[in-house]
Motif scaffolding. Sequence first.
Motif, PDB file in Angstrom:
ATOM      1  N   GLU A  67     -33.497  78.425  38.006  1.00 24.64           N
ATOM      2  CA  GLU A  67     -34.937  78.346  38.214  1.00 24.64           C
ATOM      3  C   GLU A  67     -35.593  78.620  36.871  1.00 24.64           C
ATOM      4  OE1 GLU A  67     -36.032  77.617  41.170  1.00 24.64           O
ATOM      5  OE2 GLU A  67     -34.480  78.305  42.566  1.00 24.64           O
ATOM      6  N   MET A  68     -36.707  77.939  36.618  1.00 27.07           N
ATOM      7  CA  MET A  68     -37.446  78.191  35.388  1.00 27.07           C
ATOM      8  C   MET A  68     -38.634  79.093  35.729  1.00 27.07           C
ATOM      9  SD  MET A  68     -35.955  76.610  32.916  1.00 27.07           S
ATOM     10  CE  MET A  68     -34.343  75.850  33.116  1.00 27.07           C
ATOM     11  N   PRO A  69     -38.862  80.142  34.938  1.00 23.16           N
ATOM     12  CA  PRO A  69     -40.003  81.016  35.222  1.00 23.16           C
ATOM     13  C   PRO A  69     -41.317  80.246  35.099  1.00 23.16           C
ATOM     14  CG  PRO A  69     -38.607  81.918  33.466  1.00 23.16           C
ATOM     15  CD  PRO A  69     -38.110  80.557  33.755  1.00 23.16           C
ATOM     16  N   THR A  70     -42.284  80.592  35.949  1.00 28.22           N
ATOM     17  CA  THR A  70     -43.606  80.007  35.830  1.00 28.22           C
ATOM     18  C   THR A  70     -44.303  80.576  34.601  1.00 28.22           C
ATOM     19  OG1 THR A  70     -43.617  80.189  38.241  1.00 28.22           O
ATOM     20  CG2 THR A  70     -45.631  79.411  37.215  1.00 28.22           C
ATOM     21  N   LYS A  71     -44.027  81.864  34.353  1.00 23.69           N
ATOM     22  CA  LYS A  71     -44.607  82.544  33.193  1.00 23.69           C
ATOM     23  C   LYS A  71     -43.567  83.487  32.618  1.00 23.69           C
ATOM     24  CE  LYS A  71     -48.312  84.772  34.333  1.00 23.69           C
ATOM     25  NZ  LYS A  71     -49.511  84.856  35.168  1.00 23.69           N
ATOM     26  N   GLY A  72     -43.701  83.819  31.361  1.00 23.40           N
ATOM     27  CA  GLY A  72     -42.849  84.841  30.774  1.00 23.40           C
ATOM     28  C   GLY A  72     -41.666  84.280  30.005  1.00 23.40           C
ATOM     29  N   VAL A  95     -41.510  86.304  42.162  1.00 28.09           N
ATOM     30  CA  VAL A  95     -41.279  87.334  41.158  1.00 28.09           C
ATOM     31  C   VAL A  95     -42.597  87.524  40.418  1.00 28.09           C
ATOM     32  CG1 VAL A  95     -40.066  87.891  39.023  1.00 28.09           C
ATOM     33  CG2 VAL A  95     -38.828  86.822  40.903  1.00 28.09           C
ATOM     34  N   ASP A  96     -43.033  88.778  40.313  1.00 23.19           N
ATOM     35  CA  ASP A  96     -44.380  89.045  39.844  1.00 23.19           C
ATOM     36  C   ASP A  96     -44.346  89.910  38.583  1.00 23.19           C
ATOM     37  OD1 ASP A  96     -47.031  89.505  39.548  1.00 23.19           O
ATOM     38  OD2 ASP A  96     -47.322  90.535  41.468  1.00 23.19           O
ATOM     39  N   ASP A  97     -44.491  89.281  37.436  1.00 19.70           N
ATOM     40  CA  ASP A  97     -44.684  89.978  36.171  1.00 19.70           C
ATOM     41  C   ASP A  97     -43.621  91.058  35.929  1.00 19.70           C
ATOM     42  OD1 ASP A  97     -45.887  90.516  33.758  1.00 19.70           O
ATOM     43  OD2 ASP A  97     -47.299  91.963  34.622  1.00 19.70           O
ATOM     44  N   VAL A  98     -42.366  90.645  35.855  1.00 26.10           N
ATOM     45  CA  VAL A  98     -41.277  91.606  35.652  1.00 26.10           C
ATOM     46  C   VAL A  98     -40.942  91.718  34.171  1.00 26.10           C
ATOM     47  CG1 VAL A  98     -38.803  91.975  35.983  1.00 26.10           C
ATOM     48  CG2 VAL A  98     -40.246  91.366  37.933  1.00 26.10           C
ATOM     49  N   THR A  99     -41.007  92.924  33.652  1.00 26.37           N
ATOM     50  CA  THR A  99     -40.567  93.203  32.283  1.00 26.37           C
ATOM     51  C   THR A  99     -39.426  94.207  32.374  1.00 26.37           C
ATOM     52  OG1 THR A  99     -42.728  92.748  31.342  1.00 26.37           O
ATOM     53  CG2 THR A  99     -41.254  94.127  30.048  1.00 26.37           C
TER      54      THR A  99
END
Lengths: 379, 265
Positions: free
Chosen positions: A71-76, A37-41
């Motif tokens: 799952e825990m997000p890597t970022k965000g 998952v890539d930078d989802v807002t």
Amino acid sequence: MKQKQRRINLQPWQDSKAKPYIHLEGVSKEFNGVLAVDDVTLSIFQEEFFSLLGPSGCGKTTLLRMLAGFEMPTKGKIYIDGVDVTRRPAYDRPVNMMFQSYALFPHMTVEQNIAFGLKQERIPKAEIQERVKEVLKLVQMEKYGSRAPHQLSGGQRQRVALARSLVKRPKLLLLDEPLAALDKRLREQTQFELVNIQEKVGITFIMVTHDQEEAMTMSTRLGVMDHGRLRQVATPNEVYEYPNSEYVADFIGSINKFEGLVTEVDDNHILVDSEEAGSELYVGHSADAPVGSHVKVAIRPEKMMIDHAAPNQKKNVTKGIVRDIGYLGDVSIYHVELKSGKIVLATQPNLVRLAERPVTWDDMVYLFWRAENSIVLTA
Amino acid sequence: MQNKLSPFLKTVVTFGYAFLYLPILTLIIFSFNSSRQVTVWQGFSTRWYTALLQDEALLKSLWISLQVAASAATLAVILGTLAAISLVRFGRFKGRGFFGILTTAPMIMPEVITGLSLLLLFVGLEQIIGWPHGRGIFTITLAHTTLCMAYVTIVVRGRLADMDVSLEEAALDLGARPIKVFITIILPIIFPALLSGWLLAFALSLDDLVIASFVAGPGSSTLPMVIFSSIRFGITPQINALATLIITTVAIGVMVAGWLMHRKK
């Protein structure tokens, strides 16, 4: 297609003051160096039925699992009703999930399955019984409370799984391909039931699916995903009629595309010269494409008109030879080969019977469409 | 119905089963023999069963074997289940492959080597930290646990791998903490595997002669050890009587377990 009054009125995403109920802020997830998952807002509003749509491996399921807490997000960050739940474990979130396999506990009866979540909250027995009864009634399974999961049919299991995830009255219900295990007829019927139930309980639903028809029928809005990114978030109608990219246009339904050069731009139209189409293409609305740039003009097959006689218009006309006809009963799909060698699809309703059909194989035909029905794809 | 066996197959099957079960049948029949000779039939009698009940050494060893088997099986089920869970559910942690091999190694290791190495370990430990004090029932139990745990791990691991992970996730999602998920969801679902693992471990321990011979101490001879040593002085039909009792018990146990598991389904 499910067009209830309330549903039409529910368009909070158009209201700039509306507060999002579920909010994802720059969420990314990496598995062994690969971005799933890539930078989802993304903002989702209360009582929405939101669908995440995409091919397998596009990251939609990972996104759903991050919302569930598996799952825990890597970022965000992830907010639900204003609360940051990013680091909260699954058992501590006001979120419930309906699994693709339904995940009914095999050693418990239907009632015990549904009561399981309530028992964890230490709710008094009498209330548990009442709420289980109530939710069984909602999914029309009152008579099956004492059955074991393996004694139920696929459709019945699906209802029990739905009941079990609804009974805790979560703020958000996640559905992972909820209808994938059902056969086609049952699936169509269940689509509407699911929407009805969602409207009745007023819980926000987020559904993951790879079935575009399912997403179109059921959702208030949908998000098309590809390679971990959200490509477009809009209502089913907008996604279909105004896809923002070639990817989205191709993913939802089929579409004809003509490459061309922009020759004229105005506030309310664009003129494109296309060798591929063998015509000047006049698009009835603006797009972000300056004169001289290469673009693709796209028209849905059902917006194409087909006739032996030349139409009364100079632009948006092309001609070719009918190479193939796909007969689907209610409609026929004509495969027309243009001079440039390009095959164009045109769908026509079968208003007359097959034998009386005016256009047939190897006919020379004109294809034309209205300027408002084509769109310009720049991405 | 094309269910008829060919004559050849019939013969093979008959001989096969005869080879397996005739000796056991003979043993049972001769346990009711009145003669002292194990090979000559003289008449029906239950004297060897009476004699068995009076043979204190044999009964004591049986009691020791049962104690060892029960505790080793229980320990093996606990440890084996933990090992299986970490192998199946904890993802690809560092050293997972090596750990998998280590847990199942006692299964393929020659028993002589397992027995000898454990004996050396126990002796060494006693010299260094003074524990375990001497050798006896406790050391046999420990040794059998290491052997049985390998089998239990494999049985439970298979069952866990078959179990849909989303069942656990669903329980977590419904608000159960991981410990609660283990007790209310995982344990009941893998229970048949735990039961068959326990029975397997019990049978293995009851049956073991080699490892027990290495790590046993004075006064802790197990049943197989006593039977084996009695061969040197000639077998008495008492052993037949004991074997008959054990076979009957095991058969009843297996039938009850089978019936219980069938009923649960």
